[in-house]
Design an enzyme around this catalytic site. Structure first.
Site, short mmCIF file in Angstrom:
data_model
loop_
_atom_site.label_atom_id
_atom_site.label_comp_id
_atom_site.label_asym_id
_atom_site.label_seq_id
_atom_site.Cartn_x
_atom_site.Cartn_y
_atom_site.Cartn_z
CD GLU A 153 3.87 -9.32 9.22
OE1 GLU A 153 3.07 -8.36 9.15
OE2 GLU A 153 4.32 -9.77 10.30
CE LYS B 32 9.68 -21.75 18.90
NZ LYS B 32 10.74 -20.88 18.40
CG MET C 76 -10.41 4.40 -10.68
SD MET C 76 -10.44 5.32 -12.25
CE MET C 76 -8.89 4.81 -12.96
C1 LIG Z 1 -6.61 -2.37 -1.19
C2 LIG Z 1 -7.63 -1.75 -2.07
N1 LIG Z 1 -8.76 -1.24 -1.54
C3 LIG Z 1 -9.69 -0.64 -2.33
C4 LIG Z 1 -9.51 -0.58 -3.68
C5 LIG Z 1 -10.57 0.06 -4.57
N2 LIG Z 1 -10.01 1.25 -5.23
C6 LIG Z 1 -9.56 1.25 -6.48
S1 LIG Z 1 -8.92 2.70 -6.95
C7 LIG Z 1 -9.26 3.39 -5.47
C8 LIG Z 1 -8.92 4.83 -5.19
C9 LIG Z 1 -7.46 5.06 -5.19
O1 LIG Z 1 -7.23 6.32 -4.61
P1 LIG Z 1 -5.81 6.98 -4.60
O2 LIG Z 1 -4.79 6.04 -4.15
O3 LIG Z 1 -5.90 8.27 -3.87
O4 LIG Z 1 -5.52 7.21 -6.14
P2 LIG Z 1 -6.23 8.14 -7.22
O5 LIG Z 1 -7.28 7.29 -7.87
O6 LIG Z 1 -6.79 9.33 -6.52
O7 LIG Z 1 -5.12 8.45 -8.16
C10 LIG Z 1 -9.88 2.47 -4.62
C11 LIG Z 1 -10.36 2.76 -3.25
C12 LIG Z 1 -8.33 -1.16 -4.20
N3 LIG Z 1 -8.07 -1.18 -5.50
N4 LIG Z 1 -7.40 -1.71 -3.38
#
Ligand SMILES: Cc1ncc(C[n+]2csc(CCOP(=O)(O)OP(=O)(O)O)c2C)c(N)n1
Length: 556
Positions: free
Chosen positions: A47, A159, A470
């Site tokens: 969802e 419902k 990040m």
């Molecule tokens: C649902 C969710 N959980 C945690 C975060 C915290 N967060 C921000 S960026 C990130 C890392 C993202 O990793 P990835 O998708 O591998 O992208 P990259 O930064 O390596 O390009 C996280 C865990 C978030 N933004 N959204």
């Protein structure tokens, strides 16, 4: 007719052509009524994805996106998607089933107080009390979602209300017309704004998502060209001005470009339009534009003075306000001449271009430039969240409104791929590409199944660094490199994953190979995952350290 039938007829009156969702016991009657309708129902695999797909549809088309879930867990799974749409002012209507009226409040099977839960993340929510209310409630929901500052609206339908019979005249409920604003721009404030702009030596414009919502790009560009003012955009405003325009300086804020972040510090008059001055845009707010006069245009009066004090507040639709400002400006001044200010715009823009050019083969800035070179101007780019998102925001130029779709406010990992599906349903004629991180993609990759089965071909480019990039960057730069809970270690083989769902996958090893598979992907009618391996040590720069003013930007 039954409540369920009235429900579907009312949606037809709103010209709804597609609903993204997952059924369940509490919406079975609505599903049954949908069987007699031409509305396309797309079965998603989660969802959350249904809500993001409706959101992507809305952002790509400017129309209201629609999603649906059953009561309880179905409804609660929508929450992240609804909150994402709320933070980015995206118009969606979410329908949820609810347990029968007499069981509400008794912890019935699959009961959740979705009205209570979504109160702070919707513009409005309704629980329908009687079948006779359904058409009016739906009409109101579409009106609220799309008018003024857009946003999500939830309609919860018990419902037994779906089964109940009522005497309703559906013909009285024709399509809702979006009303941009009830406020005309105040003439005195417009006059003050124009006086400031005429006297400005170093004017600058900040364009936010409101420019895109109100289709105000033309007016924005006309004003910029008259003033020779640089135009920075927020993440939501990306695409408001073509980023190959000489006055477009790109993203502002934490991952803003060198040009936008430097120029804003020197501007003497700032025209901020359709932006809420989020902390990601301003950096430390006490240090933001200290010496500039600020004109703030926003459709939502609550945004004026919320984060940044305005010298000239204008509560109005961006298009209307910019039209008036432009008209008066033309009367008061001739087009400005090139000056030290315009020379500076050019010079600062070149610094970023040089930086991108000197990157090696499959380094993200080069990959972004290559994606831009290959995609047509009207292709739609969605992003996940993290470094991937910021590389795209900084280095992948957007040329048109509604072609760059990203979760700015909530920053929701897993948004980009389902949003890409929604965008592709809205605009099947253009290629849609999701720029992803591996961590984000594995949050919603299950909807590859939807993509393949429903024939919604999109391309996912995974910048695969095996880390939550990040977060790793923050730990590297601000926590002395103490990495905790960021190494993904094992991610799926994305080529095999794609193939397992009936999509196609590629793993290019050079920029040339990347280009050729991307060309193939956007021409083909098969969903494609392109797995690009990048270093886990890579930083996204420029960056302003969290909590600091924009002058602390790091870019080397
Ligand atoms: C649902 C969710 N959980 C945690 C975060 C915290 N967060 C921000 S960026 C990130 C890392 C993202 O990793 P990835 O998708 O591998 O992208 P990259 O930064 O390596 O390009 C996280 C865990 C978030 N933004 N959204």
């Amino acid at each position: 007719m039954s409540g369920a039938k009235a429900f579907v007829k009312a949606l037809e009156m709103q010209k709804v052509d597609v609903i993204f969702g997952i059924p369940g016991g509490a919406v079975l009657d609505i599903c049954d009524a949908l069987a007699d309708s031409s509305i396309r129902t797309i079965l998603m695999r989660h969802e959350q994805c249904a809500a993001h797909a409706a959101d992507g549809y809305a952002r790509a088309s400017g129309r209201v996106g629609v999603c649906m879930a059953t009561s309880g867990p179905g409804a609660t799974n929508l929450v992240t998607g609804i909150a994402t749409a709320y933070m980015d002012s995206s118009p969606i209507v979410a329908f949820t089933g609810q347990v029968p009226r007499k069981l509400i409040g008794r912890d019935a099977f699959q009961e959740a107080d979705i009205i209570g839960i979504t109160c702070p993340i919707t513009k409005h929510n309704f629980q329908v009390g009687h079948a006779s209310e359904i058409p009016t409630t739906i009409k109101k929901a579409f009106y609220i979602a799309s008018s003024g500052r857009p946003g999500p609206v939830l309609v919860d339908v018990p419902k037994d209300v779906q089964i109940e019979f009522a005497d309703v005249k559906i013909e009285d409920h024709e399509e809702t017309i979006r009303r941009p604003s009830n406020h005309a721009p105040h003439p005195l404030q417009v006059k003050k704004a124009v006086e400031l702009l005429v006297s400005a030596e170093r004017p600058m414009i900040i364009a936010g998502g409101g420019v895109i919502t109100s289709n105000a790009s033309e007016e924005l560009i006309a004003i910029a060209e008259l003033l020779l003012a640089p135009v920075a955009t927020t993440l939501m405003g990306k695409g408001a001005i073509p980023e190959n325009h000489p006055l477009a300086t790109g993203l502002l804020g934490m991952h803003g470009t060198i040009a936008s972040n430097r120029l804003i510090q020197e501007a003497d008059v700032v025209l901020a339009v359709g932006t809420r001055f989020s902390d990601r845009t301003t950096g430390k707010v006490d240090e933001f534009c200290q010496d500039a006069k600020i004109i703030h245009i926003d459709i939502d009066a609550a945004e004026i003075g919320k984060n940044v004090e305005a010298d000239v507040p204008i509560v109005a639709d961006a298009k209307e306000a910019l039209q008036e400002i432009h008209m008066l400006l033309q009367r008061k001044m001739a087009k400005k001449e090139n000056s030290a200010w315009t020379a500076k715009i050019r010079e600062l823009k070149e610094q970023l271009e040089e930086k991108a050019n000197c990157q090696g083969e499959l380094k993200p800035p080069r990959v972004m430039a290559e994606i831009r070179r290959i995609l047509p101007e009207d292709a739609i780019i969605t992003t996940e969240v993290g470094q991937n998102q910021m590389w795209a925001a900084i280095y992948l130029k957007a040329y048109k409104p509604r072609t760059f779709i990203s979760s700015g406010g909530l920053g929701t990992m897993g948004f980009g791929f389902p949003a890409a599906l929604g965008a592709k349903v809205a605009r099947p004629e253009v290629p849609v590409v999701d720029i992803a991180g591996d961590g984000s993609f594995i949050m919603t990759e299950q909807d590859l199944a939807t993509s393949v089965l429903e024939n919604i071909p999109v391309t996912v480019i995974v910048l695969n660094n095996s880390v939550l990039g990040m977060v790793a960057q923050w730990q590297r730069l601000f926590y002395g490199g103490r990495y905790v809970a960021v190494k993904l270690g094992k991610v799926p083989d994305f080529v095999k994953l794609a193939e397992a769902y009936g999509a196609q996958g590629f793993r290019p090893k050079s920029l040339e190979e990347f280009s050729s598979v991307l060309k193939k992907a956007i021409k083909s009618d098969v969903t494609t995952v392109i797995d690009v391996s990048i270093s886990p040590e890579e930083n996204v720069l420029p960056m302003v350290p969290p909590g600091k003013g924009l002058k602390w930007m790091i870019w080397e």
